[in-house]
Enzyme design. Structure first.
Site, PDB file in Angstrom:
ATOM      1  CD  GLU A  47     -15.455 -46.830   3.017  1.00 26.68           C
ATOM      2  OE1 GLU A  47     -14.627 -48.025   2.782  1.00 26.68           O
ATOM      3  OE2 GLU A  47     -15.500 -46.878   2.084  1.00 26.68           O
ATOM      4  CB  ALA A 160     -41.019 -65.641 -30.509  1.00 26.94           C
ATOM      5  NE  ARG A 205     -39.597 -48.842 -22.189  1.00 24.67           N
ATOM      6  CZ  ARG A 205     -38.844 -50.312 -23.225  1.00 24.67           C
ATOM      7  NH1 ARG A 205     -38.219 -49.415 -23.438  1.00 24.67           N
ATOM      8  NH2 ARG A 205     -39.567 -50.641 -23.624  1.00 24.67           N
TER       9      ARG A 205
END
Length: 361
Positions: A47, A160, A205
């Site tokens: 505002e 993985a 990054r």
């Protein structure tokens, strides 16, 4: 209001721990007189930025309408009450998306506006504003952050290989998108297993950001190496432990880490207590990037609100799964989810799934 919501999204990586808010001031003739979004904590709210924008253009806002995506604040915090500033500027009408859940506001801003003769309308854009600030609402209502678990996996659910190799299952566009989600969080959370195996930085990054999220490490026995890459100057690092080695604690704190003792059963960190402590430290959104064991612990304890999953069009066969839970003995024991969004990101598929009803607090 659509324009105000668009402005609020510009605060996405900026305002933590404050909510993301946009404001557009429109004159009686329909012209936009000023607009803006909330700045960094301690800086002006939406505002005030909109009022300053109008003044810089030489516009009077007397008799104008302010469209704002959250109730104007009514308390003296890092800045003054926005409701008073709107009244002083001569705003005649305020259209707000939703009431501020902060107990210091919680309708008082609307009440003070009405008491000053300002017309108030509430509701347009409420769902969008709440979603944009789901972590802020969670902290204010539940006293715990909104927990989003990010997972990158193959199509057959492996994060993985069995030997631990995981870089990279998903594509560069998916990784950049994941960094954008990191950037919007107040804190990134991981476990000591990930720290020891991958030695990650876990910072932002791959996208531009004006601030780095804090980092939280669940490290029951304080095994974090003193030369770990996660020690980044200027970034707040919280390490939660169950058993404290005073010498190691002193060494970690010499690296500017904050070591917090929250012991739970079995010599592990009490994860629920950790999240409550993070909320007390003004953490709105927690972005989890951990291994399947910590992921499983968080899921089993019912502490995850949302899953951000990137699936690569690959099959890895035997490996490490997303979440270590079970084994289940009946399908009814499965963790039920609802898909909120599915989007292609490069060659990969991004899925946003939520625990049903969790956002109702």
């Amino acid at each position: 209001m659509s324009q105000a919501l668009s402005l609020a999204t510009k605060s996405l990586h900026l305002t933590s721990p404050n909510p993301r808010v946009g404001c557009v001031i429109v004159g009686p003739d329909g012209r936009v007189l000023g607009q803006g979004h909330t700045q960094r904590a301690g800086g002006p709210h939406a505002e005030i930025v909109a009022l300053q924008d109008a003044a810089a253009q030489g516009h009077s806002v007397q008799g104008a309408t302010a469209y704002v995506t959250l109730e104007p604040c009514a308390h003296q915090g890092r800045t003054g009450p926005c409701c008073d500033a709107l009244v002083a500027a001569g705003i005649a009408r305020v259209v707000a998306s939703i009431q501020d859940p902060n107990p210091k506001v919680a309708g008082q801003g609307f009440a003070r506006l009405r008491a000053a003769g300002v017309a108030v309308e509430i509701g347009p854009g409420a769902e969008e504003s709440r979603e944009l600030n789901i972590g802020f609402f969670s902290r204010m209502v539940r006293q715990t952050p909104w927990v989003r678990m990010k997972i990158a996996a193959s199509l057959d659910g492996q994060t993985a290989l069995e030997n631990g190799a995981s870089q990279w299952i998903t594509s560069e566009p998916a990784r950049a998108d994941g960094h954008a989600w990191r950037a919007r969080a107040c804190a990134v959370l991981t476990g000591i297993g990930t720290v020891l195996e991958d030695d990650p930085r876990l910072d932002v990054r791959l996208v531009d950001t004006p601030r780095q999220p804090h980092l939280v490490v669940v490290d029951s026995r304080l095994e974090t190496p003193l030369d770990a890459k996660l020690f980044i100057p200027g970034r707040q690092l919280y390490i939660y432990a169950a058993v404290v080695d005073e010498a190691k604690k002193t060494a970690l704190e010499a690296q500017d880490a904050t070591v917090i003792l929250r012991p739970g059963p079995g010599g592990k960190v009490d994860l629920a207590a950790m999240l409550r402590d993070l909320a007390a430290r003004e953490i709105n959104e927690v972005h989890v990037e951990a291994g399947h064991k910590l992921n499983g612990s968080l899921v089993r304890e019912g502490l995850v609100d949302e899953f951000l999953v990137y699936l690569a069009p690959k099959l890895l066969g035997a490996g490490q799964g997303m979440v270590h839970i079970g084994p289940l003995t009946a399908l009814a024991q499965a963790v039920a989810l609802e898909f909120r969004d599915t989007t292609r990101v490069g060659p990969d598929l991004r899925i946003l799934a939520r625990i049903p009803g969790r956002d109702g607090f």
